[in-house]
Write an enzyme that holds these catalytic residues in place. Structure first.
Site, PDB file in Angstrom:
ATOM      1  N   SER A 143     -25.600 -20.475  -0.530  1.00  0.00           N
ATOM      2  CA  SER A 143     -26.484 -19.320  -0.311  1.00  0.00           C
ATOM      3  C   SER A 143     -27.843 -19.817   0.142  1.00  0.00           C
ATOM      4  O   SER A 143     -28.287 -20.905  -0.260  1.00  0.00           O
ATOM      5  CB  SER A 143     -26.644 -18.526  -1.602  1.00  0.00           C
ATOM      6  OG  SER A 143     -27.666 -17.553  -1.451  1.00  0.00           O
ATOM      7  N   TYR A 165     -28.970 -18.599 -11.152  1.00  0.00           N
ATOM      8  CA  TYR A 165     -28.068 -18.634  -9.992  1.00  0.00           C
ATOM      9  C   TYR A 165     -28.572 -19.542  -8.859  1.00  0.00           C
ATOM     10  O   TYR A 165     -27.839 -20.430  -8.393  1.00  0.00           O
ATOM     11  CB  TYR A 165     -27.864 -17.212  -9.470  1.00  0.00           C
ATOM     12  CG  TYR A 165     -27.086 -17.118  -8.179  1.00  0.00           C
ATOM     13  CD1 TYR A 165     -25.738 -17.447  -8.141  1.00  0.00           C
ATOM     14  CD2 TYR A 165     -27.706 -16.697  -6.997  1.00  0.00           C
ATOM     15  CE1 TYR A 165     -25.015 -17.361  -6.951  1.00  0.00           C
ATOM     16  CE2 TYR A 165     -26.996 -16.594  -5.811  1.00  0.00           C
ATOM     17  CZ  TYR A 165     -25.648 -16.936  -5.787  1.00  0.00           C
ATOM     18  OH  TYR A 165     -24.942 -16.847  -4.621  1.00  0.00           O
TER      19      TYR A 165
HETATM   20  N1  LIG Z   1     -22.278 -11.356  -1.514  1.00  0.00           N
HETATM   21  C1  LIG Z   1     -23.332 -12.043  -1.075  1.00  0.00           C
HETATM   22  O1  LIG Z   1     -24.298 -11.450  -0.523  1.00  0.00           O
HETATM   23  C2  LIG Z   1     -23.401 -13.523  -1.202  1.00  0.00           C
HETATM   24  C3  LIG Z   1     -24.476 -14.191  -0.605  1.00  0.00           C
HETATM   25  C4  LIG Z   1     -24.539 -15.571  -0.689  1.00  0.00           C
HETATM   26  C5  LIG Z   1     -23.533 -16.278  -1.329  1.00  0.00           C
HETATM   27  N2  LIG Z   1     -22.510 -15.608  -1.925  1.00  0.00           N
HETATM   28  C6  LIG Z   1     -21.478 -16.402  -2.593  1.00  0.00           C
HETATM   29  O2  LIG Z   1     -20.211 -15.976  -2.107  1.00  0.00           O
HETATM   30  C7  LIG Z   1     -19.211 -16.245  -3.097  1.00  0.00           C
HETATM   31  C8  LIG Z   1     -18.371 -14.991  -3.294  1.00  0.00           C
HETATM   32  O3  LIG Z   1     -19.220 -13.954  -3.731  1.00  0.00           O
HETATM   33  P1  LIG Z   1     -18.852 -12.417  -3.584  1.00  0.00           P
HETATM   34  O4  LIG Z   1     -20.069 -11.751  -3.083  1.00  0.00           O
HETATM   35  O5  LIG Z   1     -17.571 -12.233  -2.882  1.00  0.00           O
HETATM   36  O6  LIG Z   1     -18.705 -12.030  -5.139  1.00  0.00           O
HETATM   37  P2  LIG Z   1     -17.592 -11.177  -5.922  1.00  0.00           P
HETATM   38  O7  LIG Z   1     -17.148 -10.014  -5.145  1.00  0.00           O
HETATM   39  O8  LIG Z   1     -18.189 -10.995  -7.282  1.00  0.00           O
HETATM   40  O9  LIG Z   1     -16.362 -12.198  -6.012  1.00  0.00           O
HETATM   41  C9  LIG Z   1     -16.463 -13.372  -6.756  1.00  0.00           C
HETATM   42  C10 LIG Z   1     -15.084 -13.972  -6.876  1.00  0.00           C
HETATM   43  O10 LIG Z   1     -15.183 -15.185  -7.650  1.00  0.00           O
HETATM   44  C11 LIG Z   1     -14.195 -15.119  -8.665  1.00  0.00           C
HETATM   45  N3  LIG Z   1     -14.520 -15.958  -9.820  1.00  0.00           N
HETATM   46  C12 LIG Z   1     -15.594 -15.903 -10.627  1.00  0.00           C
HETATM   47  N4  LIG Z   1     -15.488 -16.837 -11.582  1.00  0.00           N
HETATM   48  C13 LIG Z   1     -14.322 -17.495 -11.364  1.00  0.00           C
HETATM   49  C14 LIG Z   1     -13.634 -18.558 -12.006  1.00  0.00           C
HETATM   50  N5  LIG Z   1     -14.128 -19.132 -13.109  1.00  0.00           N
HETATM   51  N6  LIG Z   1     -12.474 -19.007 -11.479  1.00  0.00           N
HETATM   52  C15 LIG Z   1     -11.961 -18.426 -10.368  1.00  0.00           C
HETATM   53  N7  LIG Z   1     -12.529 -17.391  -9.737  1.00  0.00           N
HETATM   54  C16 LIG Z   1     -13.704 -16.939 -10.229  1.00  0.00           C
HETATM   55  C17 LIG Z   1     -14.120 -13.636  -9.029  1.00  0.00           C
HETATM   56  O11 LIG Z   1     -12.953 -13.353  -9.771  1.00  0.00           O
HETATM   57  P3  LIG Z   1     -12.844 -12.051 -10.741  1.00  0.00           P
HETATM   58  O12 LIG Z   1     -12.487 -10.885  -9.842  1.00  0.00           O
HETATM   59  O13 LIG Z   1     -11.770 -12.436 -11.685  1.00  0.00           O
HETATM   60  O14 LIG Z   1     -14.191 -11.869 -11.396  1.00  0.00           O
HETATM   61  C18 LIG Z   1     -14.101 -13.050  -7.634  1.00  0.00           C
HETATM   62  O15 LIG Z   1     -12.834 -13.179  -7.061  1.00  0.00           O
HETATM   63  C19 LIG Z   1     -19.961 -16.707  -4.344  1.00  0.00           C
HETATM   64  O16 LIG Z   1     -19.922 -18.119  -4.409  1.00  0.00           O
HETATM   65  C20 LIG Z   1     -21.390 -16.227  -4.096  1.00  0.00           C
HETATM   66  O17 LIG Z   1     -22.330 -17.029  -4.763  1.00  0.00           O
HETATM   67  C21 LIG Z   1     -22.410 -14.241  -1.879  1.00  0.00           C
END
Ligand SMILES: NC(=O)c1ccc[n+]([C@@H]2O[C@H](COP(=O)([O-])OP(=O)(O)OC[C@H]3O[C@@H](n4cnc5c(N)ncnc54)[C@H](OP(=O)(O)O)[C@@H]3O)[C@@H](O)[C@H]2O)c1
Length: 212
Positions: A143, A165
């Protein structure tokens, strides 16, 4: 020789991970959905298959050594792409804030365990499988909030202070650089990628649609 590439995406049951899986699937990759809840992973794989993607799900909790070992046993012996996507923010206050002066250390440990140690745990467990690919690729989903340059520049709008975070993404960037150095001279490419602000459960729906 079978040219179909196999990609494992962690945390692929929803959000960015699911869309990365859908995108790689549309490119013809065989998809392995890693999900800590196997029911949610299976449902995601079914949705991908309904869209014409060759997809299966495996249980994979990136914070759990045993879960990672068990997952490796379920994988084919060659893996071409690993996307370390699973991530959490930890609890936030109003407006996503995490005040460093009142941080709960258990929260910090949990976020580091998922966002950093989880990536190292999964990557190292899967490297033997990746080494069997002619062109292995590893992508760590980071990020822009992990940029120390941006975080310390008052002229840059970096959003709220997220003291549990954001440092995990700085840590992840640093770890990625060290993997890149270690793997230089091999055919394995490892990169960190920043998706920008994307509308997922993580952001409470703020940002651009994950399909874009
Ligand atoms: N969305 C954004 O704007 C944004 C921006 C920058 C970076 N990111 C990064 O993108 C990645 C995905 O984020 P997202 O926005 O898609 O979030 P999200 O919708 O909350 O999805 C997160 C995913 O990670 C899984 N997860 C969490 N802990 C885990 C564990 N211990 N083992 C295996 N899976 C696990 C969750 O599973 P469950 O469904 O079981 O909880 C879910 O599938 C993250 O690394 C986040 O930091 C996101």
């Amino acid at each position: 020789m079978n040219d179909t590439k196999t990609a494992l995406i962690t945390g692929a049951n929803k959000g960015l991970g699911f869309e990365i899986a859908a995108g790689l699937g549309a490119l013809g990759h065989r998809i392995i959905v890693g999900a800590r809840d196997h029911g949610r992973g299976t449902a995601a794989a079914e949705k991908l298959r309904a869209a014409g993607v060759d997809a299966v799900a495996i249980p994979l909790d990136v914070t759990d050594d045993r879960s990672v070992t068990d997952a490796v046993a379920l994988l084919p012996n060659r893996l071409d792409v690993l996307v370390n996507n699973a991530g959490i923010s930890g609890p936030t206050g109003p407006d996503w804030g995490q005040d460093p002066t009142t941080l709960d250390l258990d929260v910090v440990r949990r976020v580091v365990d998922t966002n950093v140690l989880g990536v190292i745990r999964v990557t190292n467990a899967l490297l033997p499988l990746l080494r069997r690919s002619p062109s292995p690729r590893i992508v760590n989903i980071s990020s822009s909030v992990g940029s120390l340059t941006w975080q310390s520049d008052p002229a840059v709008e970096v959003g709220p202070i997220m003291a549990a975070y954001s440092p995990t993404k700085s840590f992840l960037n640093a770890v990625t650089v060290h993997y890149a150095r270690q793997l230089a001279g091999t055919n394995i490419l490892i990169n960190a990628a920043c998706p920008g602000l994307v509308a997922t459960d993580f952001t409470g729906g703020q940002g651009r649609p994950p399909q874009d």
